[in-house]
Design a protein around this motif. Structure first.
Motif, PDB file in Angstrom:
ATOM      1  N   VAL A   1       0.852  -1.196   0.000  1.00 47.25           N
ATOM      2  CA  VAL A   1       0.000   0.000   0.000  1.00 47.25           C
ATOM      3  C   VAL A   1       0.886   1.244   0.000  1.00 47.25           C
ATOM      4  CG1 VAL A   1      -1.954   1.187   1.059  1.00 47.25           C
ATOM      5  CG2 VAL A   1      -1.657  -1.273   1.432  1.00 47.25           C
TER       6      VAL A   1
ATOM      7  N   ALA B   1       1.959  -4.581   3.488  1.00 49.03           N
ATOM      8  CA  ALA B   1       1.046  -4.646   4.621  1.00 49.03           C
ATOM      9  C   ALA B   1       1.517  -5.708   5.605  1.00 49.03           C
ATOM     10  CB  ALA B   1      -0.366  -4.973   4.135  1.00 49.03           C
ATOM     11  N   ASN B   2       1.344  -5.433   6.888  1.00 43.16           N
ATOM     12  CA  ASN B   2       1.610  -6.423   7.917  1.00 43.16           C
ATOM     13  C   ASN B   2       0.416  -7.365   8.037  1.00 43.16           C
ATOM     14  OD1 ASN B   2       4.130  -5.351   8.595  1.00 43.16           O
ATOM     15  ND2 ASN B   2       3.247  -3.923  10.075  1.00 43.16           N
TER      16      ASN B   2
ATOM     17  N   GLU C   1      -3.373  -6.226   8.906  1.00 41.74           N
ATOM     18  CA  GLU C   1      -3.412  -4.774   8.749  1.00 41.74           C
ATOM     19  C   GLU C   1      -4.238  -4.399   7.525  1.00 41.74           C
ATOM     20  OE1 GLU C   1       0.040  -1.559   9.548  1.00 41.74           O
ATOM     21  OE2 GLU C   1       0.380  -2.825   7.790  1.00 41.74           O
TER      22      GLU C   1
ATOM     23  N   LEU D   1      -5.860  -1.698   4.535  1.00 45.66           N
ATOM     24  CA  LEU D   1      -5.243  -0.759   3.597  1.00 45.66           C
ATOM     25  C   LEU D   1      -5.029   0.623   4.211  1.00 45.66           C
ATOM     26  CD1 LEU D   1      -7.212  -1.632   0.310  1.00 45.66           C
ATOM     27  CD2 LEU D   1      -5.093  -2.655   1.176  1.00 45.66           C
TER      28      LEU D   1
ATOM     29  N   GLU E   1      -4.664   1.509   7.346  1.00 45.94           N
ATOM     30  CA  GLU E   1      -3.648   1.451   8.396  1.00 45.94           C
ATOM     31  C   GLU E   1      -2.252   1.282   7.816  1.00 45.94           C
ATOM     32  OE1 GLU E   1      -7.504   0.847  10.007  1.00 45.94           O
ATOM     33  OE2 GLU E   1      -6.493  -0.358   8.477  1.00 45.94           O
ATOM     34  N   THR E   2      -2.140   0.464   6.767  1.00 43.27           N
ATOM     35  CA  THR E   2      -0.829   0.277   6.141  1.00 43.27           C
ATOM     36  C   THR E   2      -0.333   1.583   5.534  1.00 43.27           C
ATOM     37  OG1 THR E   2      -1.364  -2.020   5.611  1.00 43.27           O
ATOM     38  CG2 THR E   2       0.482  -1.040   4.438  1.00 43.27           C
TER      39      THR E   2
ATOM     40  N   ARG F   1       0.724   3.978   8.316  1.00 42.60           N
ATOM     41  CA  ARG F   1       1.954   3.547   8.980  1.00 42.60           C
ATOM     42  C   ARG F   1       3.171   3.780   8.092  1.00 42.60           C
ATOM     43  NH1 ARG F   1       4.707  -0.692   8.072  1.00 42.60           N
ATOM     44  NH2 ARG F   1       3.003  -1.860   7.094  1.00 42.60           N
ATOM     45  N   GLU F   2       3.067   3.407   6.818  1.00 39.61           N
ATOM     46  CA  GLU F   2       4.203   3.552   5.915  1.00 39.61           C
ATOM     47  C   GLU F   2       4.569   5.022   5.710  1.00 39.61           C
ATOM     48  OE1 GLU F   2       6.317   1.578   4.469  1.00 39.61           O
ATOM     49  OE2 GLU F   2       5.494  -0.346   5.131  1.00 39.61           O
TER      50      GLU F   2
ATOM     51  N   TYR G   1      -0.746  -3.914  -5.365  1.00 41.93           N
ATOM     52  CA  TYR G   1      -0.253  -2.684  -4.745  1.00 41.93           C
ATOM     53  C   TYR G   1      -1.324  -1.607  -4.863  1.00 41.93           C
ATOM     54  CZ  TYR G   1       3.100   0.691  -3.004  1.00 41.93           C
ATOM     55  OH  TYR G   1       3.749   1.613  -2.221  1.00 41.93           O
TER      56      TYR G   1
END
Length: 275
Positions: free
Chosen positions: A107, A138-139, A142, A144, A146-147, A150-151, A182
């Motif tokens: 993401v 993504a973890n 997790e 979309l 949130e990813t 975070r990134e 992606y």
């Protein structure tokens, strides 16, 4: 050693497809007794109509692996702490055991500020440096939004919130023969635009750049250019790909279901899990 190690056959955990999963931590067995117990178990499972057998073998039980292979088990997948092996028992049915997950999910974030500028980065290890969007894999567990948040935060230091999904790329023959999904999300910055703190381990540069200027750059990746153009179109139309929470009766939790919705749409629920 618990009572499970003294049983003549492995008990395993059954599933709705007449399968059995044996976990080496749940049902420990001495290495010198394992093959005998496996053989006895296979006889019982075949006689009782078990179709698929799965062995989750943890690192401390790695001696089981060649013995399972000897009896027709094959590798399904591996993690740092275990390997999963399986065997299809019916001889008159096609093997219906599912394969391992074969897609990466990544993401990225198109972060757009009130000046119609976007946040772009340059990675340290690029063969040909160019400005790209922050993002990554993504973890487990997790979503979309949130990813993306975070990134962006990890790579740039900017806190953001999700607005919509702008689009996604589906690429085959990616790493380890997997496919790659992606997604790129439109993200809104929540912190001061000057509070940029790059992740020096991976990122060499970070800056805000006018969206139209970015679209005119010669070295912008085609996918990123397409996504930036999609942002402009979705903004003009006043709609985007946003999520709603819907209940999944099969799994007992809330699903995020994405569809084209007005940009001002807000999900009715904020908790993905049912009580």
């Amino acid at each position: 050693m618990g009572d499970a190690s003294l049983m003549a056959v492995f008990q395993g955990a059954g599933d709705s497809y007449k399968g059995i999963t044996v976990d080496s931590e749940v049902e420990p067995c001495l290495n010198e007794k394992f093959e005998e117990k496996l053989e006895a178990s296979l006889v019982v499972w075949q006689s009782t109509g078990v179709r698929g057998v799965w062995f989750k073998i943890h690192l401390q039980n790695a001696a089981w692996v060649p013995l399972c292979a000897k009896h027709g088990f094959v590798f399904h997948h591996a993690q740092r702490e275990y390997v999963m092996m399986n065997k299809w028992l019916p001889e008159n049915e096609m093997n219906n055991l599912p394969g391992h997950a074969h897609n990466y999910v990544g993401v990225g974030g198109l972060v757009v500020n009130d000046k119609n500028q976007i946040l772009v980065i340059q990675e340290r290890f690029m063969h040909k440096p160019h400005w790209k969007l922050p993002g990554g894999l993504a973890n487990i567990g997790e979503g979309l939004p949130e990813t993306a948040a975070r990134e962006v935060l990890e790579e740039t230091g900017i806190h953001t919130e999700f607005v919509s999904v702008l689009g996604f790329r589906h690429l085959h023959n990616y790493r380890f023969d997997c496919s790659d999904l992606y997604f790129v999300c439109h993200m809104r910055p929540l912190t001061n635009l000057e509070d940029v703190h790059i992740q020096a381990q991976e990122i060499s540069k970070c800056r805000w750049i006018d969206l139209d200027e970015y679209l005119q750059m010669a070295d912008v990746a085609p996918v990123n250019r397409f996504i930036a153009q999609a942002f402009k179109k979705q903004t003009d139309l006043g709609c985007g790909i946003k999520f709603s929470f819907l209940e999944s009766r099969a799994f007992g939790k809330m699903n995020r279901v994405y569809s084209c919705l007005p940009l001002e749409h807000a999900p009715e629920h904020t908790d993905e899990h049912l009580e």
